[in-house]
Write a protein that holds these residues in place. Structure first.
Motif, PDB file in Angstrom:
ATOM      1  N   UNK A  20     -20.305  -9.913 -25.299  1.00  0.00           N
ATOM      2  CA  UNK A  20     -21.664  -8.891 -25.685  1.00  0.00           C
ATOM      3  C   UNK A  20     -22.764  -9.623 -25.587  1.00  0.00           C
ATOM      4  N   UNK A  21     -23.283 -10.752 -26.276  1.00  0.00           N
ATOM      5  CA  UNK A  21     -24.890 -11.274 -26.230  1.00  0.00           C
ATOM      6  C   UNK A  21     -25.010 -11.420 -24.577  1.00  0.00           C
ATOM      7  N   UNK A  22     -24.038 -11.762 -23.884  1.00  0.00           N
ATOM      8  CA  UNK A  22     -24.490 -12.163 -22.586  1.00  0.00           C
ATOM      9  C   UNK A  22     -24.877 -10.722 -21.702  1.00  0.00           C
ATOM     10  N   UNK A  23     -24.057  -9.709 -21.994  1.00  0.00           N
ATOM     11  CA  UNK A  23     -24.162  -8.510 -21.414  1.00  0.00           C
ATOM     12  C   UNK A  23     -25.633  -7.995 -21.853  1.00  0.00           C
ATOM     13  N   UNK A 141     -25.985  -0.453 -15.092  1.00  0.00           N
ATOM     14  CA  UNK A 141     -25.373  -0.984 -14.138  1.00  0.00           C
ATOM     15  C   UNK A 141     -25.658  -1.882 -13.139  1.00  0.00           C
ATOM     16  N   UNK A 142     -27.134  -1.443 -12.889  1.00  0.00           N
ATOM     17  CA  UNK A 142     -27.972  -2.208 -11.598  1.00  0.00           C
ATOM     18  C   UNK A 142     -28.216  -3.488 -12.324  1.00  0.00           C
ATOM     19  N   UNK A 143     -28.583  -3.587 -13.612  1.00  0.00           N
ATOM     20  CA  UNK A 143     -28.810  -5.070 -14.057  1.00  0.00           C
ATOM     21  C   UNK A 143     -27.695  -5.969 -14.063  1.00  0.00           C
ATOM     22  N   UNK A 144     -26.579  -5.210 -14.552  1.00  0.00           N
ATOM     23  CA  UNK A 144     -25.506  -5.938 -14.618  1.00  0.00           C
ATOM     24  C   UNK A 144     -24.886  -6.703 -13.277  1.00  0.00           C
ATOM     25  N   UNK A 145     -25.064  -5.718 -12.177  1.00  0.00           N
ATOM     26  CA  UNK A 145     -24.564  -5.956 -10.829  1.00  0.00           C
ATOM     27  C   UNK A 145     -25.407  -7.298 -10.205  1.00  0.00           C
ATOM     28  N   UNK A 146     -26.902  -7.557 -10.871  1.00  0.00           N
ATOM     29  CA  UNK A 146     -27.644  -8.346 -10.464  1.00  0.00           C
ATOM     30  C   UNK A 146     -27.439  -9.619 -11.040  1.00  0.00           C
ATOM     31  N   UNK A 147     -26.971  -9.551 -12.548  1.00  0.00           N
ATOM     32  CA  UNK A 147     -26.640 -10.721 -13.048  1.00  0.00           C
ATOM     33  C   UNK A 147     -25.399 -11.623 -12.616  1.00  0.00           C
ATOM     34  N   UNK A 148     -25.438 -12.870 -13.142  1.00  0.00           N
ATOM     35  CA  UNK A 148     -24.307 -13.806 -12.979  1.00  0.00           C
ATOM     36  C   UNK A 148     -23.122 -13.249 -13.542  1.00  0.00           C
ATOM     37  N   UNK A 149     -22.953 -12.361 -14.541  1.00  0.00           N
ATOM     38  CA  UNK A 149     -21.931 -11.734 -15.000  1.00  0.00           C
ATOM     39  C   UNK A 149     -21.127 -10.836 -14.082  1.00  0.00           C
ATOM     40  N   UNK A 150     -21.921 -10.332 -12.835  1.00  0.00           N
ATOM     41  CA  UNK A 150     -21.120  -9.577 -11.994  1.00  0.00           C
ATOM     42  C   UNK A 150     -19.974 -10.380 -11.239  1.00  0.00           C
ATOM     43  N   UNK A 151     -20.006 -11.538 -11.136  1.00  0.00           N
ATOM     44  CA  UNK A 151     -19.042 -12.393 -10.732  1.00  0.00           C
ATOM     45  C   UNK A 151     -17.846 -12.953 -11.396  1.00  0.00           C
ATOM     46  N   UNK A 152     -17.935 -12.115 -12.761  1.00  0.00           N
ATOM     47  CA  UNK A 152     -16.758 -12.521 -13.569  1.00  0.00           C
ATOM     48  C   UNK A 152     -15.847 -11.233 -13.628  1.00  0.00           C
TER      49      UNK A 152
END
Length: 162
Positions: A20-23, A141-152
């Protein structure tokens, strides 16, 4: 409290579950960008003594079957009083100043709300800026797709994020 401090508090106050803190950090740039488009660092939200935000149902005059549920965000405490009819004041309701980033962040999780209407000009409670929950979720959703989290493998929004 400036926007960077508000964002850091959101991250610090997030459940320490490892994701959650990473999100929250991943969506922070979008929250900040949106908050910068509004004029105030905090707004007053009317809420119950149990800290539940007051929801107003709006209906279209032209199409009475169409309605949406909104929360009003006021720039000053005086505007809250002006917007409320003196005869409708409920002693179980209070107006609380809430940081703009927390309001926007909460909108993500408020499933029964369609939007928040921000009144920008003190003294004017007829013209506001509407931010729709649907748009907020799209931004996340756009922010999450652009973040390193999108690869997890777990790039979904945690259910208890807000």
């Amino acid at each position: 409290m400036n926007l960077d401090t508000q964002i850091q508090l959101l991250i610090d106050d997030a459940p320490q579950d490892g994701i959650t803190p990473k999100v929250v950090a991943a969506i922070a740039p979008g929250l900040k960008l949106l908050a910068e488009k509004l004029h105030h660092l905090q707004y007053y939200i009317v809420q119950s003594l149990e800290q539940e935000w007051v929801v107003t149902t709006l209906r279209s005059r032209d199409e009475p079957d169409q309605e949406k549920r909104v929360i009003y965000a006021f720039p000053t405490l005086e505007d809250v009083a002006t917007a409320s009819d003196a005869t409708d004041i409920d002693p179980e309701l209070i107006a609380v100043p809430i940081p703009i980033t927390l309001i926007l962040f909460q909108l993500i999780a408020l499933e029964t709300i369609d939007s928040i209407i921000f009144f920008e000009m003190p003294g004017d409670t007829t013209n506001g800026i509407e931010i729709r929950r649907e748009d907020m979720q799209r931004l996340v959703q756009v922010q999450l797709q652009q973040s390193p989290l999108s690869n997890t493998p777990s790039n979904h929004i945690p259910p208890n994020i807000a």
